[in-house]
Each structure stands twice: as C-alpha cells, then as structure tokens.
Write an enzyme that holds these catalytic residues in place. Structure first.
Site, PDB file in Angstrom:
ATOM      1  N   GLU A 181      -8.605 -20.120 -13.609  1.00 11.70           N
ATOM      2  CA  GLU A 181     -10.009 -20.725 -13.681  1.00 11.70           C
ATOM      3  C   GLU A 181      -9.413 -21.579 -14.938  1.00 11.70           C
ATOM      4  O   GLU A 181     -10.089 -22.576 -15.201  1.00 11.70           O
ATOM      5  CB  GLU A 181     -10.955 -19.684 -13.163  1.00 11.70           C
ATOM      6  CG  GLU A 181     -11.322 -19.593 -11.736  1.00 11.70           C
ATOM      7  CD  GLU A 181     -12.232 -18.794 -11.623  1.00 11.70           C
ATOM      8  OE1 GLU A 181     -11.727 -17.613 -11.823  1.00 11.70           O
ATOM      9  OE2 GLU A 181     -13.823 -18.332 -11.404  1.00 11.70           O
ATOM     10  N   ASN A 236     -16.480 -19.429 -21.771  1.00 10.48           N
ATOM     11  CA  ASN A 236     -16.935 -18.479 -20.087  1.00 10.48           C
ATOM     12  C   ASN A 236     -18.465 -18.039 -21.124  1.00 10.48           C
ATOM     13  O   ASN A 236     -18.482 -16.845 -21.306  1.00 10.48           O
ATOM     14  CB  ASN A 236     -16.473 -18.283 -18.767  1.00 10.48           C
ATOM     15  CG  ASN A 236     -17.533 -17.560 -17.964  1.00 10.48           C
ATOM     16  OD1 ASN A 236     -18.118 -17.671 -17.905  1.00 10.48           O
ATOM     17  ND2 ASN A 236     -16.166 -17.037 -17.084  1.00 10.48           N
ATOM     18  N   ARG A 253     -22.776  -6.430  -4.432  1.00 10.93           N
ATOM     19  CA  ARG A 253     -23.396  -7.695  -3.276  1.00 10.93           C
ATOM     20  C   ARG A 253     -23.927  -7.359  -2.186  1.00 10.93           C
ATOM     21  O   ARG A 253     -22.053  -7.099  -1.679  1.00 10.93           O
ATOM     22  CB  ARG A 253     -23.212  -8.829  -4.038  1.00 10.93           C
ATOM     23  CG  ARG A 253     -23.310  -9.428  -5.321  1.00 10.93           C
ATOM     24  CD  ARG A 253     -23.801 -11.039  -5.141  1.00 10.93           C
ATOM     25  NE  ARG A 253     -23.500 -11.315  -6.775  1.00 10.93           N
ATOM     26  CZ  ARG A 253     -22.053 -11.444  -7.136  1.00 10.93           C
ATOM     27  NH1 ARG A 253     -21.156 -12.098  -6.318  1.00 10.93           N
ATOM     28  NH2 ARG A 253     -22.458 -12.355  -8.416  1.00 10.93           N
ATOM     29  N   HIS A 300     -17.285 -19.878  -7.317  1.00 12.64           N
ATOM     30  CA  HIS A 300     -15.800 -19.862  -6.750  1.00 12.64           C
ATOM     31  C   HIS A 300     -15.038 -21.617  -6.991  1.00 12.64           C
ATOM     32  O   HIS A 300     -13.954 -21.235  -6.478  1.00 12.64           O
ATOM     33  CB  HIS A 300     -15.238 -18.603  -6.294  1.00 12.64           C
ATOM     34  CG  HIS A 300     -16.129 -17.383  -6.798  1.00 12.64           C
ATOM     35  ND1 HIS A 300     -16.051 -16.544  -5.671  1.00 12.64           N
ATOM     36  CD2 HIS A 300     -16.085 -17.203  -7.548  1.00 12.64           C
ATOM     37  CE1 HIS A 300     -16.668 -15.544  -6.104  1.00 12.64           C
ATOM     38  NE2 HIS A 300     -16.730 -15.814  -7.241  1.00 12.64           N
ATOM     39  N   ARG A 358     -16.877 -23.786 -18.095  1.00  9.28           N
ATOM     40  CA  ARG A 358     -17.505 -23.511 -17.512  1.00  9.28           C
ATOM     41  C   ARG A 358     -18.917 -23.293 -17.363  1.00  9.28           C
ATOM     42  O   ARG A 358     -20.057 -22.714 -17.949  1.00  9.28           O
ATOM     43  CB  ARG A 358     -17.038 -21.680 -17.010  1.00  9.28           C
ATOM     44  CG  ARG A 358     -17.417 -21.382 -15.330  1.00  9.28           C
ATOM     45  CD  ARG A 358     -16.874 -19.832 -15.205  1.00  9.28           C
ATOM     46  NE  ARG A 358     -17.597 -19.858 -13.863  1.00  9.28           N
ATOM     47  CZ  ARG A 358     -18.059 -18.268 -13.113  1.00  9.28           C
ATOM     48  NH1 ARG A 358     -18.161 -17.538 -14.444  1.00  9.28           N
ATOM     49  NH2 ARG A 358     -18.409 -18.284 -12.090  1.00  9.28           N
TER      50      ARG A 358
END
Ligand code: AMP
Length: 389
Positions: free
Chosen positions: A376, A7, A232, A173, A84
């Site tokens: 993940e 990743n 965010r 996601h 990823r």
C-alpha cells in the site's frame, strides 16, 4: 522521487520513506502509544535491525517532528508526503493534493471513521504547518470503490435516510486492491480481466476488479462488514444489533466493541485473533480452532463467488496481506471449497514462501490463483508522484 508515506492512527503513526522509481525503502517505522505513557518509536533502516527509540510522544505534532528528525539524519531529500486516509466519504473518487478545502472534507466525513480521520487530518495539518514547502497528497482507502455501480453501493433503506446520512457501501482496503490489480496485470502481462482480489489480514476484504475498476467489495459503510476477521464478526443479520441491546442489555458502545474487537477468529477459536496461533492449535487437534479456520475459509469462498457474480465470472484469484500471503493452509482451505467449480492449486507451489508475486494454481485449474504481496505504501507513493507532477 522520494516520498514520505504516513499512516496515522489515533495513538500511532507509521511512516516509510521510499523511492517511487525503484521502490527502495530507505527507512520505516512506527511511533507508538502517542499521548499514552510508555511511548516509543520502532525504527528500521534499509531492512536492517529494528531499533526501539524511547521518546516522549505527548501528541501527534511531537511524533511528526521526531519522524522528520530521523529522516533528516538519513541525509536524503523528501519530495512529497502521502497520507493514508481511511475514509474519503462522498468526496474523493481518487487521491487529492491537499489544500484547505480537501482538509475540511476529510474532517467533514470523519464521523464515518472517527478513530482514524480526525487523527489523519490533524497530521496532514501539522505537516503543512511544519514543512510548508512540501506537497501533501491524501490517499483515501475508499476512493477505489467510489464509482462502483449503484446496485453494489446502495443499501435498500429509505432513500431520505440514506441520502441525509450519506449511508452507502464505501468499502475499504482500496489502495491495496488497486496495488494488487496492478501487480496482477504486470505478472500476467495484461491477461487478467476479472480479478477477485483477496486482502486477508487482521482486517480482511474482497474486491471484484473488472478491467481495473472496483465493481463490488465486501466491506460496507464501515470495515465491519463481509468476511470473518481477526476480531470483527463480518456480516450477520443486522437485527442481531438491536436484539443484543433489547434482550442482552448491551449499550450501543458495548455492541460496537463486541463486534469490532471481541468477535471474529478470536471469538470462534477462544485462543487468539492471529491465525498462526489458531493453525498451531488446530494442528494439535483443538476443535474450536478447527471450526474457526473452516468458517473463515467457508465465508471467504462464499464471498469470492459473490464477487464473481458482480463480474459474471472471474479469471483470477489473488491472495494478499498477512494471511493471504503467508498462510498456505488458509489458501488451500479456501481453494478446496471452490474445487467443485474447477479451482485447483498445486500443493508444492502453494507451500513455497516468497516475497514475489507467484502462481499457485495447478495446470488444469479453471481459475488462475496467484499470491501477491501487497504494498500500500508504494501505491500511495505512486499517487503522490502522479498528483504532484
Ligand atoms: P496484516 O493485517 O495484513 O498485517 O495481517 C496480520 C495477520 O496475518 C496476523 O494477525 C495473522 O493472522 C496473519 N499471518 C501472518 N503471518 C502468518 C503466517 N505465517 N501464517 C498464518 N497467518 C499469518
């Protein structure tokens, strides 16, 4: 089959070597501060102590070489690499075995996620160059949402504009939501059909998963949309963007930084982007912290119902990621807001800490409520196994 999952970020590279068949993680770590002074690798083997290896990491290529040296030291074979990819854009409805064309597409869609895609594509290229005998698979985070119905992905903007600039709801996601669906199926023995998957971490999104398909999600063109997150802001009136520029005198980049890095729980609480710090402050009576937690839960409950509408109902809610897996307070607040429609949790079950999938709903709850630790990396490794078979 042993898969190395990578990743890559603009200045970091996380890795994990795992056995797809057993799920056993042999080693994992993170190369940090790549291209910046003070680089190091945080490395851990088989759940042992974390080591800090001080190494010079001037670029991603050096980082990849170090990772393979570390993996070689374990004496275990690597059978494939899974990468990823944050943004698959308009090309990838599923994971893909890397060839020149696939790599070019990852770069072509990179303007949608410039901080991630370029670094990810570079790392894929480095792996191909240094270890040509290994197959590489890209696993885009957006792929799961690629085939949402048009009413979910289309924005009500002029068609020529959205077509030429490829503007749509891509979501994010997706790999986590796909894993959560899979875990819920196993846990419920296939009894779940309409799932609201809640990935609540420092980045947070919901997904309506109907019989295995994403039909709606809260993140949009970028991961800024939807829920309130660590830093965010999530959904707000889009006119706020040009108001900030015209009246506030902020530049485009300043608004971008404000909305992505200085907003959310951090801005609301004035304390931290980490909900642990905010929960601690709220428990001591800090009013802003209390408002932050309440707003996070309120927005989450609102958007859970937005997901439910996409499926005309829902039978299961699954909480996952840092907040969803660990914060009984956040789960209790969100479910309390859905209490009017019969969502009830069992407080004792909600308080249990565990790494396993578990049910926290009360016996009389209208909706089954689960906690599902996401994975993940395992989902990516499973894709590698399937694609390289
Ligand atoms: P993630 O992005 O999934 O790694 O989630 C990270 C976030 O999860 C942190 O920033 C915290 O806000 C939250 N988190 C992790 N552990 C806890 C906990 N025990 N209680 C509340 N929030 C937590």
């Amino acid at each position: 089959m042993n898969v190395l999952v990578i990743n890559a970020g603009s200045s970091s590279l996380k890795y994990q070597l795992l056995d797809v068949d057993t799920g056993e993680v042999f080693a994992k770590g993170n190369c940090e501060r790549i291209g910046i002074d003070g680089s190091f690798i945080g490395h851990q083997e088989r759940g042992g102590e974390k080591e800090r290896l001080v190494v010079d990491l001037p670029d991603h290529k050096t980082a990849v070489k170090h990772v393979f040296e570390i993996i070689d030291g374990l004496g275990l074979p690597v059978d494939g690499i899974g990468h990823r990819v944050v943004q698959g854009g308009w090309y990838f409805p599923e994971s893909a075995v890397v060839d020149d064309e696939v790599l070019a597409k990852v770069r072509e869609v990179a303007p949608l996620a410039p901080l991630h895609n370029y670094a990810e594509a570079d790392v894929v290229e480095i792996c191909r160059e240094l270890y040509p005998s290994l197959g590489n698979v890209i696993v885009p985070d957006t792929a799961f949402h690629y085939n949402m119905p048009e009413r979910a992905w289309r924005y009500a903007l002029p068609r020529d504009v959205v077509d030429s600039l490829h503007i749509r709801k891509y979501g994010a996601h997706g790999t986590s939501h796909r894993f959560i669906w899979r875990a819920v199926q196993e846990f419920t023995d296939g009894a779940c059909h309409k799932l609201v998957s809640c990935h609540l971490g420092s980045g947070a999104s919901l997904c309506a998963v109907e019989d295995g398909h994403s039909v709606e999600t809260t993140m949009g063109l970028t991961p800024l949309d939807g829920l309130i997150m660590g830093t965010r802001c999530g959904t707000l009136d889009p006119a706020t963007v040009f108001y900030l520029q015209r009246e506030g005198g902020y530049t485009v980049d300043e608004v971008d930084t404000m909305m992505n890095k200085q907003s959310g729980l951090l801005a609301l609480s004035g304390i931290s982007s980490d909900s642990r710090d905010i929960e601690e402050a709220a428990a001591k009576g800090d009013e802003k912290a209390e408002v932050a937690l309440d707003m996070f839960a309120y927005r989450s409950a609102q958007l859970i119902l937005e997901m439910a509408e996409a499926m005309e109902g829902f039978d299961t809610i699954a909480f996952s990621a840092g907040i969803g897996e660990n914060s009984d307070d956040a789960r209790a607040r969100i479910c309390a807001k859905l209490g009017w429609m019969g969502v009830r949790i069992d407080d004792a079950k909600n308080a249990v800490r565990s790494d396993e999938v578990r049910e926290i709903s009360a016996a009389d709850s209208a909706i089954r409520v689960l906690v599902v630790p996401t994975n993940e990396e395992l989902m990516i490794a499973l894709d590698v196994q399937e694609k390289l078979a």
